[in-house]
Design a protein around this motif. Structure first.
Motif, PDB file in Angstrom:
ATOM      1  N   ALA A 443       0.846  -1.198   0.000  1.00 51.32           N
ATOM      2  CA  ALA A 443       0.000   0.000   0.000  1.00 51.32           C
ATOM      3  C   ALA A 443       0.878   1.243   0.000  1.00 51.32           C
ATOM      4  N   ALA A 444       0.428   2.254  -0.726  1.00 55.03           N
ATOM      5  CA  ALA A 444       1.077   3.571  -0.716  1.00 55.03           C
ATOM      6  C   ALA A 444       0.221   4.498   0.133  1.00 55.03           C
ATOM      7  N   VAL A 445       0.831   5.083   1.156  1.00 58.39           N
ATOM      8  CA  VAL A 445       0.099   5.909   2.118  1.00 58.39           C
ATOM      9  C   VAL A 445       0.682   7.313   2.102  1.00 58.39           C
ATOM     10  N   GLN A 446      -0.207   8.286   1.910  1.00 57.58           N
ATOM     11  CA  GLN A 446       0.206   9.684   2.030  1.00 57.58           C
ATOM     12  C   GLN A 446      -0.119  10.143   3.443  1.00 57.58           C
ATOM     13  N   GLU A 447       0.914  10.435   4.198  1.00 59.50           N
ATOM     14  CA  GLU A 447       0.733  10.766   5.597  1.00 59.50           C
ATOM     15  C   GLU A 447       0.412  12.244   5.777  1.00 59.50           C
ATOM     16  N   TRP A 448       0.125  12.604   7.012  1.00 63.43           N
ATOM     17  CA  TRP A 448      -0.375  13.951   7.313  1.00 63.43           C
ATOM     18  C   TRP A 448       0.605  15.052   6.936  1.00 63.43           C
ATOM     19  N   ASN A 449       1.901  14.749   6.871  1.00 62.16           N
ATOM     20  CA  ASN A 449       2.904  15.764   6.570  1.00 62.16           C
ATOM     21  C   ASN A 449       3.454  15.652   5.158  1.00 62.16           C
ATOM     22  N   GLN A 450       2.746  14.929   4.262  1.00 64.69           N
ATOM     23  CA  GLN A 450       3.198  14.758   2.885  1.00 64.69           C
ATOM     24  C   GLN A 450       2.198  15.372   1.925  1.00 64.69           C
ATOM     25  N   ASN A 451       2.725  15.872   0.800  1.00 61.73           N
ATOM     26  CA  ASN A 451       1.863  16.468  -0.216  1.00 61.73           C
ATOM     27  C   ASN A 451       2.037  15.822  -1.582  1.00 61.73           C
ATOM     28  N   GLU A 452       3.268  15.570  -2.008  1.00 65.35           N
ATOM     29  CA  GLU A 452       3.532  15.037  -3.348  1.00 65.35           C
ATOM     30  C   GLU A 452       4.154  13.652  -3.315  1.00 65.35           C
ATOM     31  N   THR A 453       4.399  13.103  -2.157  1.00 64.28           N
ATOM     32  CA  THR A 453       5.035  11.799  -2.050  1.00 64.28           C
ATOM     33  C   THR A 453       4.186  10.863  -1.204  1.00 64.28           C
ATOM     34  N   TYR A 454       4.484   9.580  -1.313  1.00 66.17           N
ATOM     35  CA  TYR A 454       3.800   8.535  -0.551  1.00 66.17           C
ATOM     36  C   TYR A 454       4.847   7.645   0.109  1.00 66.17           C
ATOM     37  N   ASN A 455       4.454   7.029   1.211  1.00 63.53           N
ATOM     38  CA  ASN A 455       5.287   6.018   1.860  1.00 63.53           C
ATOM     39  C   ASN A 455       4.753   4.637   1.513  1.00 63.53           C
ATOM     40  N   LEU A 456       5.646   3.712   1.235  1.00 64.44           N
ATOM     41  CA  LEU A 456       5.253   2.347   0.903  1.00 64.44           C
ATOM     42  C   LEU A 456       5.217   1.501   2.166  1.00 64.44           C
ATOM     43  N   TYR A 457       4.115   0.776   2.348  1.00 64.28           N
ATOM     44  CA  TYR A 457       3.954  -0.130   3.476  1.00 64.28           C
ATOM     45  C   TYR A 457       3.632  -1.520   2.940  1.00 64.28           C
ATOM     46  N   VAL A 458       4.144  -2.525   3.642  1.00 61.94           N
ATOM     47  CA  VAL A 458       3.871  -3.918   3.278  1.00 61.94           C
ATOM     48  C   VAL A 458       3.200  -4.593   4.467  1.00 61.94           C
ATOM     49  N   SER A 459       2.313  -5.556   4.169  1.00 60.68           N
ATOM     50  CA  SER A 459       1.515  -6.189   5.212  1.00 60.68           C
ATOM     51  C   SER A 459       1.958  -7.624   5.442  1.00 60.68           C
ATOM     52  N   ASP A 460       1.366  -8.222   6.463  1.00 62.30           N
ATOM     53  CA  ASP A 460       1.500  -9.659   6.643  1.00 62.30           C
ATOM     54  C   ASP A 460       0.474 -10.355   5.760  1.00 62.30           C
ATOM     55  N   THR A 461       0.350 -11.664   5.873  1.00 63.61           N
ATOM     56  CA  THR A 461      -0.568 -12.397   4.998  1.00 63.61           C
ATOM     57  C   THR A 461      -2.028 -12.048   5.267  1.00 63.61           C
ATOM     58  N   SER A 462      -2.358 -11.580   6.449  1.00 66.43           N
ATOM     59  CA  SER A 462      -3.746 -11.225   6.743  1.00 66.43           C
ATOM     60  C   SER A 462      -4.142  -9.877   6.162  1.00 66.43           C
ATOM     61  N   GLY A 463      -3.167  -9.084   5.743  1.00 71.44           N
ATOM     62  CA  GLY A 463      -3.451  -7.759   5.218  1.00 71.44           C
ATOM     63  C   GLY A 463      -3.811  -6.754   6.282  1.00 71.44           C
ATOM     64  N   VAL A 464      -3.574  -7.073   7.556  1.00 72.68           N
ATOM     65  CA  VAL A 464      -3.987  -6.207   8.660  1.00 72.68           C
ATOM     66  C   VAL A 464      -2.823  -5.385   9.190  1.00 72.68           C
ATOM     67  N   PHE A 465      -1.680  -5.993   9.444  1.00 72.98           N
ATOM     68  CA  PHE A 465      -0.560  -5.322  10.099  1.00 72.98           C
ATOM     69  C   PHE A 465       0.471  -4.896   9.061  1.00 72.98           C
ATOM     70  N   TYR A 466       0.862  -3.603   9.097  1.00 72.60           N
ATOM     71  CA  TYR A 466       1.715  -3.016   8.069  1.00 72.60           C
ATOM     72  C   TYR A 466       2.987  -2.442   8.685  1.00 72.60           C
ATOM     73  N   THR A 467       4.067  -2.581   7.935  1.00 73.07           N
ATOM     74  CA  THR A 467       5.348  -1.991   8.315  1.00 73.07           C
ATOM     75  C   THR A 467       5.885  -1.167   7.158  1.00 73.07           C
ATOM     76  N   LEU A 468       6.723  -0.174   7.492  1.00 74.20           N
ATOM     77  CA  LEU A 468       7.252   0.741   6.496  1.00 74.20           C
ATOM     78  C   LEU A 468       8.301   0.049   5.636  1.00 74.20           C
ATOM     79  N   ALA A 469       8.194   0.235   4.293  1.00 73.57           N
ATOM     80  CA  ALA A 469       9.161  -0.332   3.356  1.00 73.57           C
ATOM     81  C   ALA A 469      10.043   0.738   2.728  1.00 73.57           C
ATOM     82  N   LEU A 470       9.465   1.877   2.308  1.00 69.87           N
ATOM     83  CA  LEU A 470      10.238   2.942   1.675  1.00 69.87           C
ATOM     84  C   LEU A 470       9.481   4.250   1.841  1.00 69.87           C
ATOM     85  N   GLU A 471      10.212   5.302   2.171  1.00 74.80           N
ATOM     86  CA  GLU A 471       9.611   6.607   2.399  1.00 74.80           C
ATOM     87  C   GLU A 471       9.715   7.487   1.164  1.00 74.80           C
TER      88      GLU A 471
END
Length: 1204
Positions: A443-471
């Motif tokens: 998933a690409a997430v645009q956080e509260w302090n971003q305007n033109e960029t997104y952070n990449l997050y990857v999940s576990d197999t359930s699709g529930v828990f996400y960790t940061l992959a690339l900012e």
């Protein structure tokens, strides 16, 4: 010997001279070759090929098209900028032109796919050509022109061949030529768009639909259908078979059976479709009663189709469009999906999003042929945000906005929905689903302090828990409002991605081999195209790539890779500190990104031939060309081949479907007024044999020497660079793998953990590692995280696996923690009498042994034995308006937890009435009251606008007191806000120094015709006022009348002071007090005389007799109810007559049988009271006068009582 001298006549000499001159002129004319389109009056503009196509798959796009471009990526973007700068009208009227294409990740939506490999070719003229970098091209044919600086005008001389070019083109036997044939689509020179379908799969059939699209009318005005059965060597026009006057607009192909073709007609002319089951040889026409906007084919059933109409209606067909059935109305565009085998209960299930109201939608499931309310399913209990449903692979995503924040939900394998767990303080403004393959979500997430960029997050197999992959991954907005993220997944090698990251306002390209666990910069080539060394040292200088992907699988974008050619990546980019759009070159890697080589210093479209065994390159240029480049050794050596005898403006290239492409069609034109030129190129002639086992070699995949990637060592079989043979359709990519021992690099940080500078994963400050999920029940086991989790699809074994892998432990008995209580709609309001669904979530604790008690706050409560029994929500109906304190309590043997919610139950506000006096005294407090219907609607806000005040008075009470300091007419407006409803009422108030008022009553028959609306009261008030003026002679500006709301009907009249009377009487009273006394005595005499006359001769006054007669009749009616009175109005039509005799009733309605006398006495007192008010010396006389009036009234009442 005699010599004979012969003299040539002069005319013969002249003849020889003219003959010689003619030969010279003829030679000059044949030697110079010019471009037809360069002649005066025929300004040359290059044409662009825009490819639209329909790809197989379960998602849909507008009109079933995904847009690509013959000139892809930055080339198209630059061309559009140049053309707009030139002031072309096409900037405003060309909706089909797209600048560049990136990985499309529409908001919570998968990449759109629809139909099957149908390309839409659009021909657009351009006035200027794009920049070509530094203007130097290697291995460049002269006739194709050289690069120029951006914005330089193309002169006529540049479009001619020089003498050297003619000599180079002269010896045809020395030039490498390809086996090609050209076919012109005669009669279609005006057509500017084309849709192409190449059946492939051992079929030689090509269908081509050309159209003339009028951008002013925004419709298709002409069309032609062409069909080829010999791989595009020749075409046959089929207009007669589909109807000579039929205008076709779109072409669709079944993804499961390429022989089934569907054509849509222009609905403005004829709304129908044509169906073919023999690859377009014959057609049958079927009428339509709705306008198709897009089609969605079933991924497995070839005859099942969903059609979306312009009225937001969804239709289905199980007979490939021959019959249609309405499925559902108010369906959101592009938010309907086919079921997936193995996950959904039945194959004919449809997932769709339906609109309920503005800002609210529902996720429902329907049966294909029986979508009734009884058969509808609601997998998500409550409303969702509009355009948020995504069904992709085994995951379903929705979003719900509440209290200004958005909660994202996910369902894996069609299980219950669970909120997606991002790091606690991510606070996303936007979330895009990138991919869902390999049993995890990117998933690409645009956080509260971003305007033109997104952070990449990857999940576990359930699709529930996400960790940061690339900012800070670069993003841009597509033409349809969708977000495009610069992330590219390399084909053929699992776990390999390329991404453009923004660091310190510089965009740099990064690569990963383990699904985002580790990223690094790309190492630049050591030498340039000319063999010169490139001094580029990491991390200050590196290679950066444009990651724009062509949506058309038949054309090349800025970057390309193939499953059949693992390790080979071709992309355009630049070398330096950051990615730039100038000095763009083409680079290639043969070892999966470890080393790169520069192959062109200008932009070229590169296509794969023979499953990657050969590469074809065609230059991006607006100039006519007739050559292309071929490489058989992974781009190390390139050979130039001619594909046509005369230069051609290339609009695009279409390859044969499949990885084994050996036949290609080039679309172009000789001039902008000429027909489409279709050049078929057969590359089979340049290969002299089939590949044998000796032609292959092994290649070890690695990352800078590290062979273990994703837990295994992979060895591929590749074609040797020196082998020039055909691999063919039977070639399969073979790979052998060997296991690797697990290392720390095979694990990523688990949810709630962050990677420090030393590479270790430690808990974030907001995370409690000891927390246990509610799914962990006593007697069972759970995986206690070590702070690490293995990267999804990583196959390493042994090693440090036991150290980093989560340890299985017994579920502890734990008190409930993290209890949440919300409504399914995510709001804090509910409508009276409707079902309210409460959702209860427990983050930690033994869910199976924790009881849940829900107190609704209205005296009702429910208790459930465990959390699992309330996963679908708890429903309740409130029967009274109010604010309720709803409490959920989770309790087990170790403790309890409580969550509270304050719910506002309201009902619809239907009507309001502002109760205010008609007349008010200056500087005296006045009460204003807003009356509501119904009286109890919930929390209400009152907004009062009083007089000329610019700021309102806001209260929570329905009454307010105010004063008016100036005489005149003032207005009062009250607005009542209840829920989403705002109503208002307005009144005008006459403000005076003093006034008198009196109530009036009416007979009950008037109540039968009183609708109790403001308009009726206003009309009756005018009638009463007119009657009083006629009866008393009072001036209009002194009398005001208002009919009061409600029943029985009543009215109030106001007698205002006469300013002229004040001036007439007040000054004499101040000068001569005896005159006032004389005036008072005279009035007493007049009144006494009037009383005597009326009392003595009352039987002879007609008005009184009429009243007495009416009174007697009414008394008889009351005594005999069985006989209905004739004088009572019996219908609404009698209301007019009732109002006409209102004057008589008003004169006779007050007390007793002497109403006129009683009314005159009081009216006389009202008129004389202002005079006496200003005469202080006559106060005693005033008292005597009032006593006299009282005695007279009492006498009248007594006389009336005695006669009765």
């Amino acid at each position: 010997m005699d010599r004979e001298v012969i003299f040539c006549p002069k005319w013969l000499s002249a003849l020889w001279f003219l003959l010689f001159a003619a030969l010279c002129l003829f030679h000059a004319a044949t030697a110079e070759i010019t471009c037809r389109s360069c002649q005066p009056g025929n300004k040359w503009r290059a044409q662009e090929l825009l490819l639209r196509f329909d790809t197989s798959g379960p998602a849909t796009g507008r009109k079933g098209e995904v847009f690509g471009a013959g000139r892809t990526g930055a080339a198209i973007g630059e061309s559009r900028r140049l053309r707009c700068a030139a002031g072309s009208a096409e900037c405003a009227r060309d909706p089909a032109e797209y600048s560049d294409l990136k990985r499309n990740t529409d908001k919570l939506r998968a990449s759109d796919k629809n139909g099957e490999k149908v390309s839409d070719v659009s021909r657009h003229r351009k006035r200027a050509r794009r920049s070509s970098g530094d203007g130097k091209a290697q291995r460049e044919e002269p006739e194709e022109g050289t690069g120029s600086a951006a914005g330089r005008r193309v002169t006529r001389s540049e479009l001619r061949w020089s003498g050297e070019e003619r000599r180079a083109a002269g010896p045809r036997q020395e030039e490498l030529k390809l086996n090609s044939s050209t076919f012109a689509l005669a009669g279609d020179s005006a057509h500017n768009q084309a849709m192409v379908h190449w059946s492939g799969q051992n079929s030689s059939v090509i269908l081509m639909l050309t159209k003339l699209f009028d951008f002013n009318l925004n419709s298709v005005t002409e069309s032609s259908l062409w069909r080829s059965t010999d791989y595009g060597a020749t075409y046959q026009k089929l207009n007669d078979k589909v109807g000579a006057k039929t205008i076709l607009s779109y072409l669709y192909v079944s993804p499961n059976n390429k022989r089934k073709i569907m054509l849509l007609t222009d609905p403005e002319v004829e709304n129908s479709l044509l169906i073919s089951s023999d690859e377009g040889a014959t057609y049958q026409k079927y009428r339509l009663n709705f306008y198709i906007l897009s089609l969605l084919f079933h991924p497995e059933q070839e005859d099942w189709i969903l059609a979306y109409s312009h009225e937001q209606k969804l239709y289905s067909s199980v007979e490939f469009g021959r019959r249609w059935q309405l499925v559902h109305e108010r369906v959101a565009p592009n938010r309907f999906y086919w079921s997936k085998m193995g996950l959904d209960k039945e194959p004919g299930l449809i997932h769709l999003e339906t609109s309920i109201s503005e800002g609210q939608a529902l996720y429902v499931t329907c049966k294909l042929q029986n979508c009734t309310d009884a058969n509808k399913g609601k997998p998500f209990p409550g409303y969702i945000d509009p355009n948020s449903l995504v069904v992709q692979d085994e995951y379903v995503f929705v979003q719900v906005s509440t209290a200004g924040r958005t909660i994202y939900y996910v369902s894996a394998k069609r299980d219950v929905f669970t909120p997606m767990k991002l790091p606690k303080y991510t606070l996303p403004k936007d979330l895009q689903v990138i991919s869902t393959d390999e049993n995890r979500v990117v998933a690409a997430v645009q956080e509260w302090n971003q305007n033109e960029t997104y952070n990449l997050y990857v999940s576990d197999t359930s699709g529930v828990f996400y960790t940061l992959a690339l900012e800070n991954v670069v993003s841009s907005m597509g033409l349809e409002g969708n977000v495009m993220v610069d992330l590219y997944e390399v084909a053929g090698i699992k776990g390999m991605f390329l991404a453009n990251k923004k660091t310190d306002n510089q965009v740099k390209t990064h690569i990963t081999y383990n699904r985002g666990r580790d990223w690094r910069l790309l190492e630049a080539p050591s030498k340039d195209l000319r063999g010169s060394s490139i001094h580029c040292v990491l991390p200050y200088c590196s290679l950066h790539l444009h990651l724009h992907v062509s949506a058309n699988p038949y054309t090349s974008g800025n970057i390309a890779s193939r499953d059949s050619a693992p390790g080979i990546i071709v992309a355009s980019g630049s070398i330096g500190a950051e990615l730039t759009t100038t000095n763009v070159s083409v680079f290639i890697t043969s070892d999966a990104g470890n080393t790169w080589r520069q192959i062109f210093d200008e932009e070229y479209a590169v296509l794969y031939l023979d499953q990657g065994g050969a590469l074809v390159a065609i230059r991006h240029t607006p100039l006519p060309i007739r050559h292309l480049w071929l490489s058989f050794d992974e781009g190390r050596q390139w050979n130039k081949y001619s594909f046509t005898n005369s230069p051609l403006f290339v609009d695009g290239v279409l390859g044969e479907p499949g990885e084994e492409t050996l036949i290609m069609t080039i679309f172009g034109h000789v001039s902008h007024r000429s027909e489409w030129q279709l050049v078929k190129i057969d590359f089979r002639s340049i290969f002299n044999r089939r590949c044998t086992e000796a032609d292959y070699q092994t290649w070890h995949l690695h990352n800078q020497g590290e062979p273990c990637l994703m837990g295994i060592k992979r060895i591929y079989r590749k074609l040797k660079p020196t082998s020039r043979c055909v691999m063919g359709k039977t070639y399969l990519v073979t790979m052998t793998s060997g296991p690797c021992d697990c290392t720390e690099a095979d694990f990523e940080c688990d949810y709630g953990f962050e990677r420090r500078t030393d590479g270790k994963c430690t808990p974030a400050f907001w995370f409690h590692p000891s927390s246990v999920s509610r799914s962990c029940t006593t007697g069972m086991t759970f995986l206690n995280s070590t702070g690490y989790r293995k990267v999804v699809s990583n196959n390493c074994t042994a090693g440090v696996s036991s150290e980093y892998t989560a340890r299985r432990q017994q579920c502890p008995v734990q008190a409930p923690r993290g209890l949440h209580l919300v409504t399914s709609e995510g709001t804090l309001t509910a409508t009276l009498g409707t079902n309210v669904t409460f959702l209860v979530f427990l983050e930690e604790g033994d869910g199976a042994r924790t009881s849940i008690t829900l107190d609704f706050g209205d005296g009702h409560a429910l208790t459930y034995s465990n959390v699992s029994s309330i996963e679908d929500g708890i429903k309740h109906i409130y029967k009274a308006v109010g604010i309720y304190r709803v409490t959920a309590t989770g309790e087990n043997s170790l403790g309890s937890e409580t969550a509270t919610l304050y719910l506002h139950v309201t009902c619809q506000l239907e009507y309001i009435h502002l109760s205010a006096p008609f007349v008010a005294v200056r500087n005296k407090e006045v009460n204003l009251t807003a009356v509501l219907w119904p009286s109890q609607v919930g929390t209400v806000t009152y907004i009062w606008w009083i007089g000329n005040n610019t700021e309102p008075v806001i209260t929570l009470e329905g009454s307010v007191a105010c004063t008016f300091s100036r005489e005149g007419v003032s207005s009062v407006t009250v607005q009542v806000s209840a829920g989403n409803t705002i109503l208002q009422d307005r009144k005008t108030i006459a403000v005076h120094e003093y006034f008198r008022s009196h109530l009036l009553a009416f007979s009950s028959n008037l109540d039968e015709h009183n609708p109790d609306v403001a308009e009726w009261r206003l009309d009756v008030s005018r009638v009463i006022r007119s009657s009083l003026i006629q009866a008393t002679g009072v001036r209009e500006d002194q009398l005001l009348v208002t009919v009061l709301p409600g029943l029985p009907t009543a009215a109030e009249f106001f007698l205002l002071p006469d300013k002229r009377m004040d001036s007439t009487f007040v000054s004499p009273l101040n000068e001569n007090h005896s005159g006032s006394a004389m005036l008072m005595l005279l009035s007493v005499v007049v009144v006494g005389l009037a009383v005597f006359v009326i009392y003595k001769f009352k039987r002879k006054i007609p008005g009184l007799n009429v009243y007495a007669q009416m009174q007697n009749e009414k008394e008889q009616e009351m005594m005999s109810p069985a006989n209905p009175p004739e004088a009572t109005p019996s219908s609404q039509q009698d209301l007019v007559h009732s109002l006409e005799i209102l004057d008589t009733e008003l004169n006779s309605r007050p007390i007793g049988k002497y109403p006129l006398l009683y009314f005159l006495i009081q009216l006389h007192a009202l008129f004389l009271l202002p005079v006496f008010y200003f005469t202080s010396l006559c106060s005693c006389v005033v008292v005597l006068w009032l006593i006299l009036c009282f005695l007279l009234c009492s006498s009248v009442k007594w006389s009336s009582h005695r006669e009765n």
